[in-house]
Write an enzyme that holds these catalytic residues in place. Structure first.
Site, short mmCIF file in Angstrom:
data_model
loop_
_atom_site.label_atom_id
_atom_site.label_comp_id
_atom_site.label_asym_id
_atom_site.label_seq_id
_atom_site.Cartn_x
_atom_site.Cartn_y
_atom_site.Cartn_z
N HIS A 22 0.77 -1.16 -0.03
CA HIS A 22 -0.06 -0.06 0.09
C HIS A 22 0.80 1.21 0.10
O HIS A 22 0.92 1.87 0.92
CB HIS A 22 -0.83 0.03 1.22
CG HIS A 22 -2.07 -0.91 1.17
ND1 HIS A 22 -2.59 -1.35 2.29
CD2 HIS A 22 -2.76 -1.34 -0.05
CE1 HIS A 22 -3.74 -2.08 1.70
NE2 HIS A 22 -3.78 -2.33 0.41
N HIS A 78 -11.13 -8.99 -7.34
CA HIS A 78 -10.73 -7.39 -6.76
C HIS A 78 -9.80 -6.74 -7.59
O HIS A 78 -9.02 -7.18 -8.15
CB HIS A 78 -10.19 -7.62 -5.28
CG HIS A 78 -9.68 -6.53 -4.48
ND1 HIS A 78 -10.29 -5.48 -4.46
CD2 HIS A 78 -8.64 -6.57 -3.66
CE1 HIS A 78 -9.39 -4.70 -3.53
NE2 HIS A 78 -8.42 -5.32 -3.06
N GLU A 80 -7.86 -4.23 -6.93
CA GLU A 80 -6.70 -3.58 -6.40
C GLU A 80 -5.70 -4.00 -7.29
O GLU A 80 -5.50 -5.23 -7.74
CB GLU A 80 -6.57 -3.77 -5.01
CG GLU A 80 -5.51 -2.88 -4.30
CD GLU A 80 -5.70 -2.60 -2.78
OE1 GLU A 80 -6.23 -3.62 -2.22
OE2 GLU A 80 -4.91 -1.65 -2.26
N ASP A 82 -2.67 -5.11 -6.68
CA ASP A 82 -1.63 -6.25 -6.63
C ASP A 82 -2.35 -7.40 -7.09
O ASP A 82 -1.67 -8.38 -7.26
CB ASP A 82 -1.37 -6.33 -4.98
CG ASP A 82 -2.72 -6.22 -4.22
OD1 ASP A 82 -3.73 -5.58 -4.44
OD2 ASP A 82 -2.83 -6.90 -3.32
N HIS A 144 -11.93 -5.63 1.20
CA HIS A 144 -11.82 -4.50 2.03
C HIS A 144 -12.05 -3.35 1.18
O HIS A 144 -12.03 -2.07 1.70
CB HIS A 144 -10.30 -4.19 2.92
CG HIS A 144 -9.30 -4.23 1.78
ND1 HIS A 144 -8.56 -3.09 1.82
CD2 HIS A 144 -9.06 -4.93 0.65
CE1 HIS A 144 -7.55 -3.45 0.73
NE2 HIS A 144 -7.98 -4.30 0.15
N ASP A 163 -8.64 -11.06 -0.64
CA ASP A 163 -7.78 -10.77 0.34
C ASP A 163 -8.23 -11.10 1.67
O ASP A 163 -7.32 -11.60 2.64
CB ASP A 163 -7.99 -9.03 0.42
CG ASP A 163 -7.18 -8.35 -0.46
OD1 ASP A 163 -6.04 -8.89 -0.81
OD2 ASP A 163 -7.28 -7.19 -1.08
N TYR A 191 -2.37 -8.40 9.27
CA TYR A 191 -2.97 -8.19 8.13
C TYR A 191 -4.57 -7.75 8.63
O TYR A 191 -5.05 -6.67 8.18
CB TYR A 191 -3.31 -9.87 7.27
CG TYR A 191 -3.78 -9.44 5.66
CD1 TYR A 191 -2.86 -9.09 4.76
CD2 TYR A 191 -5.18 -9.27 5.50
CE1 TYR A 191 -3.05 -8.97 3.46
CE2 TYR A 191 -5.70 -8.83 4.28
CZ TYR A 191 -4.70 -8.65 3.14
OH TYR A 191 -5.04 -8.47 2.00
N HIS A 224 -3.26 -13.95 -0.97
CA HIS A 224 -1.92 -13.60 -0.37
C HIS A 224 -1.36 -14.61 0.50
O HIS A 224 -2.40 -15.07 1.27
CB HIS A 224 -1.79 -12.47 0.21
CG HIS A 224 -2.11 -10.99 -0.56
ND1 HIS A 224 -1.30 -10.42 -1.20
CD2 HIS A 224 -3.14 -10.21 -0.40
CE1 HIS A 224 -1.82 -9.33 -1.79
NE2 HIS A 224 -2.96 -9.15 -1.29
#
Ligand code: FEO
Length: 396
Positions: A22, A78, A80, A82, A144, A163, A191, A224
């Site tokens: 992040h 997701h 995001e 990553d 999230h 996540d 996390y 992850h």
């Protein structure tokens, strides 16, 4: 490609070098992994990709081992970066491939990559037959991000949870039963504490919803870290516990100090607390990793924050910690402030105000002393610690 279940493969990347995530916000002491999954059924399905810096390695491996033209559809759990960072590069090679994602997922992918891809919006309960298996989509809204989703592979009994249930943990192993449990849980709770805490009420609701479906689950495969194979629901139960004002029997004393007056106060307060049977964890926030301190605060029943006064304010590392505490919306923690000062002495008042704003329960007036605390003043700090201990139930 590593086969996890019949025709279900891990095709991700292990990032052993990652130190920050992040941007610079989150420390990742044990690296991370970006777990992408491939299902080879009547249809070949790719679920999520990897972070952008790994896009060439990722796509060329898929090219060699699967053949990009064989990928029939892509699920984006997701958006995001990553997990979607390699998507634009992959789509440049197979541009018409359907993408399945939530409504928010489509919006976010459009904003990230500015492409008019073949989007197929799904919501909770929608399913897609891919041959022997069926994909069932579960929106994980705000776990999230607004677009977050999980995909349940019916028939394989695998929950691709993205996540949720993940850990920033690079290891040569694939499964929870192959790694050291202490290490794994250190990363899993870090996390949760640093990323999911503000959404705890939604975590609880979502777990209750998923459990009510009584799905057979053999594997929980997050995006992850390691995959939960041995007693996979253990992490669901942990999340349920963590989502409900989770506390261990500890108090965190965190401080920043200019000439060690505040540090001496911290230690004396700690002695008073320890005397009363409280487990005390003391951190200099300017020296200790912020996310590790946050994890300890997540676990603690109480928090004592101290800073020297500087320029009518507080030291910058303490200001940053307080900002983080406010954003994470911790619940049911008692708190108080302390600090040394030279002449104006606003530090304790400012910390107290910020603790109030963060909705921590300030249970004692703050304590402050000028310059270096005397022996008597340190004894008062010790008493302050003893008094604070009264607000920590079941401490022995
Ligand atoms: Fe691992 Fe929210 O991205």
């Amino acid at each position: 490609m590593i086969e996890l279940k019949n025709n279900l493969y891990w095709v991700g990347v292990k990032d052993w070098e990652l130190k920050r995530f992040h941007g610079e916000e989150l420390s990742t002491h044990r690296g991370s992994s970006y777990n992408s999954y491939l299902i080879r059924d009547a249809k070949t399905v790719l679920v999520d990709t990897v972070w952008g810096p790994f896009k060439e390695e990722f796509v060329s491996r898929l090219e060699q081992e699967v053949g990009l033209e064989n990928i029939d559809l892509i699920v984006v759990n997701h958006s995001e970066t990553d997990h979607s960072g390699a998507l634009a590069y992959l789509m440049s090679k197979i541009p018409n491939t359907p993408i399945y994602c939530t409504q928010n997922g489509e919006k976010m992918l459009r904003k990230h990559y500015h492409q008019d891809w073949n989007f197929n919006v799904v919501k909770t309960g929608d399913s897609l037959n891919i041959g022997e298996y069926e994909l069932v989509f579960v929106e994980m809204t705000m776990l999230h991000w607004p677009d977050s989703m999980a995909t349940y592979v019916k028939g394989a009994n695998v929950l691709l949870s993205n996540d949720t249930f993940g850990q920033h943990y690079a290891t040569s192993k694939m499964f929870n039963d192959e790694v050291e449990t202490g290490e794994l849980y250190q990363e899993a709770i870090k996390y949760y504490a640093n990323i999911l805490t503000p959404f705890s009420h939604l975590v609880k609701q979502k777990i209750e919803q998923i459990k009510s479906w009584n799905l057979p689950i053999d594997l929980i495969a997050p995006s992850h870290g390691v995959i939960w194979r041995k007693d996979p629901l253990q992490i669901v139960d942990k999340y349920y516990e963590w989502s409900q004002d989770y506390h261990e029997n500890s108090v965190v004393i965190a401080y920043d100090t200019m000439w060690e007056g505040t540090k001496k106060m911290a230690q004396a307060i700690g002695e008073g607390l320890a005397e009363q049977g409280v487990t005390v964890k003391i951190y200099n926030v300017a020296k200790k990793d912020k996310n590790d301190v946050i994890t300890e605060i997540f676990k603690a029943k109480g928090v004592l924050l101290g800073s020297s006064t500087i320029n009518n304010g507080i030291l910058s590392a303490m200001a940053a910690l307080l900002e983080e505490i406010k954003g994470l919306k911790f619940k049911n923690k008692v708190a108080a402030a302390f600090g040394s000062y030279g002449w104006s002495g606003e530090g304790v008042k400012i910390i107290t105000q910020k603790l109030d704003e963060a909705k921590l329960q300030v249970v004692e007036d703050g304590i402050k002393f000028a310059y270096q605390p005397t022996v008597e003043e340190l004894e008062q700090c010790k008493q302050f610690g003893r008094n604070f201990a009264r607000h920590i139930p079941d401490r022995r």
